[in-house]
Design a protein around this motif. Structure first.
Motif, PDB file in Angstrom:
ATOM      1  N   MET A  70      55.421  16.650  58.429  1.00  0.00           N
ATOM      2  CA  MET A  70      56.227  16.305  57.253  1.00  0.00           C
ATOM      3  C   MET A  70      56.655  17.548  56.487  1.00  0.00           C
ATOM      4  O   MET A  70      57.775  17.610  55.960  1.00  0.00           O
ATOM      5  CB  MET A  70      55.423  15.384  56.340  1.00  0.00           C
ATOM      6  CG  MET A  70      55.376  13.938  56.785  1.00  0.00           C
ATOM      7  SD  MET A  70      56.948  13.087  56.503  1.00  0.00           S
ATOM      8  CE  MET A  70      57.031  13.124  54.713  1.00  0.00           C
ATOM      9  N   ASP A  71      55.784  18.547  56.417  1.00  0.00           N
ATOM     10  CA  ASP A  71      56.127  19.763  55.688  1.00  0.00           C
ATOM     11  C   ASP A  71      57.259  20.519  56.367  1.00  0.00           C
ATOM     12  O   ASP A  71      58.087  21.146  55.703  1.00  0.00           O
ATOM     13  CB  ASP A  71      54.894  20.666  55.564  1.00  0.00           C
ATOM     14  CG  ASP A  71      55.060  21.729  54.495  1.00  0.00           C
ATOM     15  OD1 ASP A  71      55.824  21.494  53.539  1.00  0.00           O
ATOM     16  OD2 ASP A  71      54.440  22.793  54.606  1.00  0.00           O
ATOM     17  N   LEU A  72      57.303  20.472  57.686  1.00  0.00           N
ATOM     18  CA  LEU A  72      58.377  21.157  58.401  1.00  0.00           C
ATOM     19  C   LEU A  72      59.741  20.570  58.057  1.00  0.00           C
ATOM     20  O   LEU A  72      60.726  21.306  57.917  1.00  0.00           O
ATOM     21  CB  LEU A  72      58.139  21.082  59.909  1.00  0.00           C
ATOM     22  CG  LEU A  72      57.058  22.002  60.484  1.00  0.00           C
ATOM     23  CD1 LEU A  72      56.885  21.738  61.971  1.00  0.00           C
ATOM     24  CD2 LEU A  72      57.399  23.467  60.249  1.00  0.00           C
ATOM     25  N   ILE A  73      59.821  19.261  57.916  1.00  0.00           N
ATOM     26  CA  ILE A  73      61.127  18.646  57.669  1.00  0.00           C
ATOM     27  C   ILE A  73      61.425  18.493  56.183  1.00  0.00           C
ATOM     28  O   ILE A  73      62.587  18.539  55.777  1.00  0.00           O
ATOM     29  CB  ILE A  73      61.245  17.283  58.387  1.00  0.00           C
ATOM     30  CG1 ILE A  73      60.180  16.310  57.855  1.00  0.00           C
ATOM     31  CG2 ILE A  73      61.134  17.438  59.871  1.00  0.00           C
ATOM     32  CD1 ILE A  73      60.411  14.888  58.282  1.00  0.00           C
ATOM     33  N   TRP A  74      60.390  18.307  55.371  1.00  0.00           N
ATOM     34  CA  TRP A  74      60.623  18.131  53.942  1.00  0.00           C
ATOM     35  C   TRP A  74      60.501  19.451  53.183  1.00  0.00           C
ATOM     36  O   TRP A  74      61.395  19.837  52.430  1.00  0.00           O
ATOM     37  CB  TRP A  74      59.638  17.109  53.376  1.00  0.00           C
ATOM     38  CG  TRP A  74      59.888  16.747  51.947  1.00  0.00           C
ATOM     39  CD1 TRP A  74      61.079  16.825  51.272  1.00  0.00           C
ATOM     40  CD2 TRP A  74      58.940  16.244  50.998  1.00  0.00           C
ATOM     41  NE1 TRP A  74      60.928  16.404  49.968  1.00  0.00           N
ATOM     42  CE2 TRP A  74      59.627  16.044  49.773  1.00  0.00           C
ATOM     43  CE3 TRP A  74      57.586  15.940  51.075  1.00  0.00           C
ATOM     44  CZ2 TRP A  74      58.984  15.553  48.638  1.00  0.00           C
ATOM     45  CZ3 TRP A  74      56.951  15.446  49.940  1.00  0.00           C
ATOM     46  CH2 TRP A  74      57.647  15.256  48.743  1.00  0.00           C
ATOM     47  N   GLY A  75      59.418  20.160  53.401  1.00  0.00           N
ATOM     48  CA  GLY A  75      59.201  21.385  52.654  1.00  0.00           C
ATOM     49  C   GLY A  75      60.118  22.509  53.067  1.00  0.00           C
ATOM     50  O   GLY A  75      60.601  23.270  52.219  1.00  0.00           O
ATOM     51  N   TYR A  76      60.403  22.632  54.377  1.00  0.00           N
ATOM     52  CA  TYR A  76      61.176  23.765  54.865  1.00  0.00           C
ATOM     53  C   TYR A  76      62.618  23.414  55.217  1.00  0.00           C
ATOM     54  O   TYR A  76      63.441  24.314  55.366  1.00  0.00           O
ATOM     55  CB  TYR A  76      60.502  24.372  56.093  1.00  0.00           C
ATOM     56  CG  TYR A  76      59.259  25.151  55.747  1.00  0.00           C
ATOM     57  CD1 TYR A  76      59.330  26.470  55.314  1.00  0.00           C
ATOM     58  CD2 TYR A  76      58.007  24.563  55.821  1.00  0.00           C
ATOM     59  CE1 TYR A  76      58.194  27.185  54.981  1.00  0.00           C
ATOM     60  CE2 TYR A  76      56.861  25.273  55.489  1.00  0.00           C
ATOM     61  CZ  TYR A  76      56.962  26.571  55.075  1.00  0.00           C
ATOM     62  OH  TYR A  76      55.835  27.275  54.729  1.00  0.00           O
ATOM     63  N   THR A  77      62.936  22.122  55.376  1.00  0.00           N
ATOM     64  CA  THR A  77      64.303  21.740  55.711  1.00  0.00           C
ATOM     65  C   THR A  77      64.937  20.886  54.627  1.00  0.00           C
ATOM     66  O   THR A  77      66.152  20.693  54.638  1.00  0.00           O
ATOM     67  CB  THR A  77      64.332  20.993  57.059  1.00  0.00           C
ATOM     68  OG1 THR A  77      63.490  21.664  58.001  1.00  0.00           O
ATOM     69  CG2 THR A  77      65.729  20.951  57.644  1.00  0.00           C
ATOM     70  N   GLY A  78      64.137  20.364  53.716  1.00  0.00           N
ATOM     71  CA  GLY A  78      64.685  19.579  52.614  1.00  0.00           C
ATOM     72  C   GLY A  78      65.053  18.160  52.986  1.00  0.00           C
ATOM     73  O   GLY A  78      65.868  17.534  52.297  1.00  0.00           O
ATOM     74  N   ILE A  79      64.466  17.619  54.065  1.00  0.00           N
ATOM     75  CA  ILE A  79      64.758  16.260  54.513  1.00  0.00           C
ATOM     76  C   ILE A  79      63.520  15.401  54.239  1.00  0.00           C
ATOM     77  O   ILE A  79      62.480  15.575  54.883  1.00  0.00           O
ATOM     78  CB  ILE A  79      65.110  16.214  56.010  1.00  0.00           C
ATOM     79  CG1 ILE A  79      66.302  17.119  56.302  1.00  0.00           C
ATOM     80  CG2 ILE A  79      65.388  14.793  56.461  1.00  0.00           C
ATOM     81  CD1 ILE A  79      66.587  17.283  57.787  1.00  0.00           C
ATOM     82  N   LEU A  80      63.609  14.484  53.299  1.00  0.00           N
ATOM     83  CA  LEU A  80      62.484  13.620  52.972  1.00  0.00           C
ATOM     84  C   LEU A  80      62.537  12.368  53.840  1.00  0.00           C
ATOM     85  O   LEU A  80      63.455  11.559  53.721  1.00  0.00           O
ATOM     86  CB  LEU A  80      62.508  13.236  51.489  1.00  0.00           C
ATOM     87  CG  LEU A  80      61.440  12.229  51.055  1.00  0.00           C
ATOM     88  CD1 LEU A  80      60.040  12.747  51.361  1.00  0.00           C
ATOM     89  CD2 LEU A  80      61.585  11.893  49.579  1.00  0.00           C
ATOM     90  N   SER A  81      61.548  12.234  54.703  1.00  0.00           N
ATOM     91  CA  SER A  81      61.430  11.063  55.568  1.00  0.00           C
ATOM     92  C   SER A  81      60.388  10.120  54.990  1.00  0.00           C
ATOM     93  O   SER A  81      59.285  10.534  54.649  1.00  0.00           O
ATOM     94  CB  SER A  81      61.021  11.485  56.984  1.00  0.00           C
ATOM     95  OG  SER A  81      60.670  10.345  57.761  1.00  0.00           O
ATOM     96  N   LEU A  82      60.730   8.857  54.904  1.00  0.00           N
ATOM     97  CA  LEU A  82      59.780   7.820  54.524  1.00  0.00           C
ATOM     98  C   LEU A  82      59.533   6.875  55.693  1.00  0.00           C
ATOM     99  O   LEU A  82      59.215   5.699  55.496  1.00  0.00           O
ATOM    100  CB  LEU A  82      60.308   7.039  53.310  1.00  0.00           C
ATOM    101  CG  LEU A  82      60.481   7.848  52.030  1.00  0.00           C
ATOM    102  CD1 LEU A  82      60.991   6.961  50.904  1.00  0.00           C
ATOM    103  CD2 LEU A  82      59.179   8.523  51.622  1.00  0.00           C
TER     104      LEU A  82
END
Length: 408
Positions: A70-82
């Motif tokens: 999750m950190d790779l896509i949200w923290g570093y790419t700005g994509i929040l997946s739910l």
């Protein structure tokens, strides 16, 4: 004109000395110390680690792998997946199908078919169970199925340039739809009950202390391996482009980069990591059912990252341990308050700790280092003033005859 390679910044090392020391300490703790304290010490010994505690730590480590993804896509790419709970559950179901085939004729109905199929009057295995009797094929499916689903969804979503809250809602809707599909008995995934009552893996009993500890060690290795992989991705040119996409995607596109391959690649990598974690989770917990796909579980995954600290890699691991440790205690002591605590925790972290626990720790460490530097500077200045010699008295200037008023 091509820039000389000597002027390009050198690639930073994967980890510093303290980082490698932490990785080595984690390996020693998880692969040597914990097995020794659990298997070699008797149950009455004060240092003995109970089976419950070992299983709880193993489960939380699987969650920590998901938090890293999750950190790779949200923290570093700005994509929040739910909806990352879907990929976690798909990996678990792929492994669960193999474990159900390993039961053989030891089920309640003494049939080669899984018990739920006999109960539903199935006569043969459905087509998607064709490779479930092969462990190697299962390992491929554990990674390939979440990766393929993530690729198809991500390609159309990123190609359509869906962003922000709309993307989060679509991922949540996707995992909810998959949960409803897996609840249906005719899909061949066990319906409400899912898969359980596992007995063997690779022909060996799965409930023995030795097998349990072997799975624990594999989970430690998976967590460390995923952490090093994420660290390598973040430090590479690919990772720097991801962070640029997070900060200003339009400027990245204006610079000539096609952001679709970057976002799609990291999306698939994160899904594969979740699938691997789900497979180990199922073998140690002993059950997989559609509730693992519930949107609430995917929201909890985002809470782990937020509590620990986005874009830190260490933070999501810390957040997974903190939140799930608190959940394990509160759901036993005060089960009716857990959801309220979880919601308050997420709101509080968002308002008062936007960088999470790790960010707070670094800020406290930075303030302490600044105080120490100021004190050292003041001490040096005081020492210099004390050690400096007194200025000598100015010598009397010679008085000229003219200045004394004498006539020439």
């Amino acid at each position: 004109m091509t820039q000389p390679s000597s002027l390009l910044p050198p690639r930073p090392p994967l980890l510093g000395r303290s980082g490698w020391a932490g990785v080595l300490a984690a390996l020693i703790l998880g692969c040597a110390l914990v097995p020794a304290l659990n298997l070699l010490l008797p149950a009455g010994h004060p240092l003995h680690l109970s089976d419950y505690l070992v299983n709880l730590c193993a489960k939380i480590m699987c969650y920590a792998v998901v938090a890293l993804a999750m950190d790779l896509i949200w923290g570093y790419t700005g994509i929040l997946s739910l909806g990352h709970g879907l990929y976690f559950a798909l990996g678990g179901y792929a492994m669960g199908m193999y474990l159900m085939r390993q039961i053989g004729t030891d089920g309640n109905y003494r049939s080669a078919l899984p018990d739920f199929m006999v109960f539903l009057d199935w006569k043969e295995l459905p087509w998607h169970w064709a490779l479930s009797d092969s462990f190697l094929a299962t390992l491929v499916l554990v990674l390939a199925v979440p990766g393929a689903v993530a690729f198809v969804f991500g390609y159309f979503a990123f190609r359509s340039r869906i962003k922000g809250v709309y993307f989060s809602i679509i991922t949540q809707a996707m995992t909810f739809a998959a949960m409803l599909l897996f609840f249906r008995n005719e899909t061949g995934f066990g319906g409400n009950n899912g898969f359980t009552d596992f007995k063997r893996v690779l022909g060996l009993p799965i409930a023995t202390p030795g097998m349990r500890m072997a799975l624990f060690v594999l989970t430690v290795l998976l967590l460390v391996g995923c952490f090093l992989l994420a660290k390598w991705i973040v430090g590479s040119k690919f990772g720097r482009v991801l962070q640029a996409v997070r900060d200003a995607e339009s400027r990245v596109m204006f610079s000539g980069y096609d952001t679709l391959p970057y976002k799609l690649t990291i999306w698939v990598v994160s899904a594969v990591m979740c699938g691997a974690a789900g497979a180990l989770y199922v073998m140690q917990v002993g059950i997989i059912n559609p509730s693992e796909m519930s949107p609430a579980n995917s929201i909890e995954m985002a809470v782990w990252v937020a509590v620990g600290g986005r874009a830190t890699l260490v933070g999501p691991v810390v957040g997974a341990f903190l939140v799930n440790g608190a959940k394990s205690w509160l759901t036993v002591a005060y089960p009716e308050f857990w959801l309220y605590v979880l919601g308050a925790l997420f709101i509080g972290v968002t308002l008062f700790l936007p960088q999470g626990v790790v960010g707070l720790w670094r800020r406290i460490g930075g303030l302490g280092a600044g105080v120490r530097r100021n004190r050292a500077g003041a001490a040096r200045e005081a020492g210099q003033q004390t050690a400096a010699p007194a200025d000598p008295a100015p010598a009397a200037a010679p008085v000229s005859s003219t200045a004394a008023g004498a006539r020439p």
